[in-house]
Design an enzyme around this catalytic site. Structure first.
Site, mmCIF file in Angstrom:
data_model
loop_
_atom_site.group_PDB
_atom_site.id
_atom_site.type_symbol
_atom_site.label_atom_id
_atom_site.label_comp_id
_atom_site.label_asym_id
_atom_site.label_seq_id
_atom_site.Cartn_x
_atom_site.Cartn_y
_atom_site.Cartn_z
ATOM 1 N N SER A 1 13.498 14.255 6.239
ATOM 2 C CA SER A 1 12.256 13.676 5.695
ATOM 3 C C SER A 1 11.450 14.674 4.874
ATOM 4 O O SER A 1 10.218 14.647 4.873
ATOM 5 C CB SER A 1 11.379 13.116 6.829
ATOM 6 N N GLU B 1 21.747 11.956 -4.592
ATOM 7 C CA GLU B 1 21.083 12.451 -3.388
ATOM 8 C C GLU B 1 21.995 12.221 -2.195
ATOM 9 O O GLU B 1 22.481 11.111 -1.988
ATOM 10 C CB GLU B 1 19.752 11.725 -3.184
ATOM 11 N N LYS C 1 7.493 31.589 6.290
ATOM 12 C CA LYS C 1 8.733 32.187 6.761
ATOM 13 C C LYS C 1 9.928 31.725 5.919
ATOM 14 O O LYS C 1 10.125 30.528 5.695
ATOM 15 C CB LYS C 1 8.962 31.825 8.229
ATOM 16 N N THR C 2 10.722 32.690 5.492
ATOM 17 C CA THR C 2 11.900 32.387 4.666
ATOM 18 C C THR C 2 13.160 32.152 5.491
ATOM 19 O O THR C 2 14.142 31.617 4.980
ATOM 20 C CB THR C 2 12.191 33.540 3.686
ATOM 21 N N PRO D 1 14.247 30.062 7.909
ATOM 22 C CA PRO D 1 14.903 28.750 7.977
ATOM 23 C C PRO D 1 15.672 28.402 6.703
ATOM 24 O O PRO D 1 16.773 27.846 6.768
ATOM 25 C CB PRO D 1 13.733 27.791 8.215
ATOM 26 N N CYS E 1 6.874 -13.865 1.385
ATOM 27 C CA CYS E 1 8.032 -14.287 2.170
ATOM 28 C C CYS E 1 7.561 -14.963 3.466
ATOM 29 O O CYS E 1 7.083 -16.089 3.456
ATOM 30 C CB CYS E 1 8.949 -13.094 2.421
ATOM 31 N N GLN F 1 5.356 -18.539 4.378
ATOM 32 C CA GLN F 1 5.771 -19.546 5.357
ATOM 33 C C GLN F 1 4.681 -19.785 6.399
ATOM 34 O O GLN F 1 4.414 -20.935 6.777
ATOM 35 C CB GLN F 1 7.067 -19.098 6.030
ATOM 36 N N HIS G 1 9.909 -11.263 -3.098
ATOM 37 C CA HIS G 1 9.292 -9.957 -2.838
ATOM 38 C C HIS G 1 8.914 -9.284 -4.156
ATOM 39 O O HIS G 1 9.666 -8.449 -4.668
ATOM 40 C CB HIS G 1 10.249 -9.068 -2.040
ATOM 41 N N GLU H 1 6.881 -6.987 -4.728
ATOM 42 C CA GLU H 1 6.651 -5.547 -4.601
ATOM 43 C C GLU H 1 7.856 -4.727 -5.034
ATOM 44 O O GLU H 1 7.724 -3.562 -5.425
ATOM 45 C CB GLU H 1 6.259 -5.180 -3.158
#
Length: 542
Positions: A14, A139, A186-187, A189, A380, A384, A514, A516
């Protein structure tokens, strides 16, 4: 000939690989290049269509009916290019294809193995159909070291040798955490993440390093030394106020210049970033604020409504207002009066969902919006529930319900068993599989001339993306219209209701599709722009 950018992630999941890929795609587009983005998902599901929204997040549907990862939504929003089913693949799909081939005898009796058969299937997917593009950005989902991702890592390693020299670049996205006790970033990781990637045979050309504060030059040199990348290729990816700042932020840090330099493209065309600067300026300097209540079922994970959230903000961009979201779990309204929650909001949106849980709460929200004249947008499932509310409280159909919730004598909403897709008749039964069996993808609708929704679109012929298996029962249409609810849009054959509205309401629209999924920051969807405009008017009344 296409050039390939492979984006991997390390340290934690993430981190925003999808946003990074989308932003890079937007930057290359701004220079005049043709860009394609693709996502390789390591999970064993064939697609995310049957995965829980509270685990996986939103299922993004393409025009051609594919149920895909939500990152494809980022790709579309940042580049404006519509994705297809060939832009996303999973381990489950790869193995299904291979097993089908083995059963047909395509491998001529060979022992089917991860190498070469699985890796070849992945490589074929990556390089197929890219002749019309200058850059293909891939990706790879998950994190370096995940056992599920190993075949994908091996495949992109092989592609580095298979493709012509100088046509593959590897970008590794990592995290540089700040440790308060030490007072420094911190480097280590990132060093370990790159070491693990190198052990797989992949040597990153560019490090994209997430951090919550400026990375000191000394730390960048340290990463360059220990991770074996050029100092200029250590790109800091600092936290930003909103995701649409990312393309300009990454450009200022030199990400697109470094990618082009890695391909030997120097000097490169200058990017035209004016549209992105205008979007960011509108977000930073709003002229007002509206509050929208989202009455949903999966509010515990906002990613379940990712495209919806972005589309509402696009509506804010179009109207130069800030959109504040109030998240309300719909089950609350089954026990409590919705008024205290909804009296101060300027618009109510009831999004899609599945199952009976929380449905009565959504019906209460629709009734509140109708009676109090608050702008209402039902998408949607939200459409209804608005129709069921009208049937119960306006048309006196007391038992109005949906067959999705169980047997009912008044099936105002029912399972679709037949619909037309193109020139083919699609058929489904209640006993069929769940995966890939809904009405999926783009379908046309005919809007009634003179209705609010046709005025918003500026047309009576539209095409929108769908994802549903239940539909408003057209047998109740006349009864409902006699009570004031207008069926303002239907499928071209007149069988499936697509949109509803109340002419005597300031803004009450329900859509079965939809919208969006087709909204972009540079091109907000007209329904969301109009909804936020109505909410802005409402804000002056509250």
């Amino acid at each position: 000939m296409a050039r390939y950018v492979f984006i991997t992630g390390g340290v934690v999941s993430s981190l925003g690989k999808g946003i990074a890929a989308a932003a890079l795609g937007a930057l290359l587009q701004a220079r005049g290049y043709r860009v394609r983005l693709r996502k390789l998902d390591p999970y064993l599901n064939v697609d995310p269509g049957t995965m829980s929204p509270t685990q996986h997040g939103e299922v993004f549907v393409t025009d051609d009916g594919a149920e895909t990862d939500l990152d494809l939504g980022h790709y579309e929003r940042f580049t404006g290019r519509s994705a297809t089913k060939t832009d996303n693949i999973t381990t489950g799909r790869i193995y299904k294809n291979i097993i089908d081939k083995e059963r047909r005898g395509d491998y001529l009796g060979a022992t089917v193995q991860v190498i070469p058969h699985v890796t070849n299937e992945i490589k074929d997917f990556v390089i197929e159909g890219n002749d019309d593009y200058d850059f293909v950005i891939c990706e790879i989902g998950g994190t370096v070291g995940d056992i599920e991702a190993m075949p994908f890592m091996e495949a992109i390693r092989q592609l580095g040798n298979d493709l012509p020299r100088g046509t593959a670049v590897y970008v590794h996205l990592t995290l540089m955490p700040y440790i308060p006790a030490a007072g420094e970033l911190k480097t280590k990781p990132t060093q370990h993440s790159v070491k693990e990637l190198q052990a797989l045979g992949i040597h990153p050309d560019i490090l994209l390093v997430r951090a919550d504060r400026e990375i000191p030059e000394a730390e960048r040199r340290k990463l360059s030394l220990f991770c074996n990348v050029r100092p200029s290729a250590v790109i800091q990816a600092l936290d930003v106020a909103n995701i649409y700042d990312v393309p300009i932020a990454y450009h200022k840090e030199g990400l697109d210049d470094e990618v082009l330099a890695a391909f030997g493209i120097e000097p490169a065309p200058k990017p035209r970033l004016d549209p992105w600067e205008e979007v960011c300026n509108r977000i930073r300097t709003p002229e007002g604020e509206v509050t929208i209540a989202i009455v949903g079922k999966y509010t515990g994970l906002k990613d379940a409504y990712k495209s919806l959230i972005e589309a509402l903000h696009h509506g804010g961009i179009a109207n130069r207002v800030k959109v504040k979201l109030e998240w309300i779990e719909s089950e609350v309204f089954e026990k409590e009066d919705p008024a205290p929650y909804l009296e101060k909001v300027h618009g109510i949106l009831v999004p899609g969902g599945f199952g009976e849980r929380g449905s009565e709460g959504k019906i209460h929200a629709a009734r509140f919006a109708r009676e109090r004249k608050v702008p209402y947008f039902g998408i949607c499932f939200g459409m209804q529930m608005a129709v069921i509310e009208a049937a119960r409280n306006l048309a006196d159909v007391s038992g109005a319900s949906s067959t999705e919730f169980g047997p009912t004598k008044e099936p105002v909403v029912g399972l679709m068993t037949e619909w037309v897709k193109g020139n083919e008749l699609q058929k489904r039964t209640a006993a069929g599989d769940l995966g890939g069996t809904m009405r999926l993808g783009a379908y046309k609708a005919a809007l009634k001339k003179g209705t609010k929704i046709s005025d918003i679109y500026g047309s009576t012929d539209i095409s929108e993306r769908h994802r549903h298996r239940y539909e408003v029962n057209v047998d109740y249409k006349d009864r409902l219209e006699s009570c004031g609810l207008v069926f303002s849009g239907m499928s071209p054959d007149g069988v499936l209701p697509e949109t509803i509205e109340y002419p005597d309401h300031p803004w009450f629209i329900g859509v079965q599709y939809h919208p969006e999924l087709k909204s972009r920051p540079l091109d907000p969807h007209p329904l969301f722009a109009s909804f936020i405009e109505a909410a802005t008017e409402q804000s002056r009344l509250v």
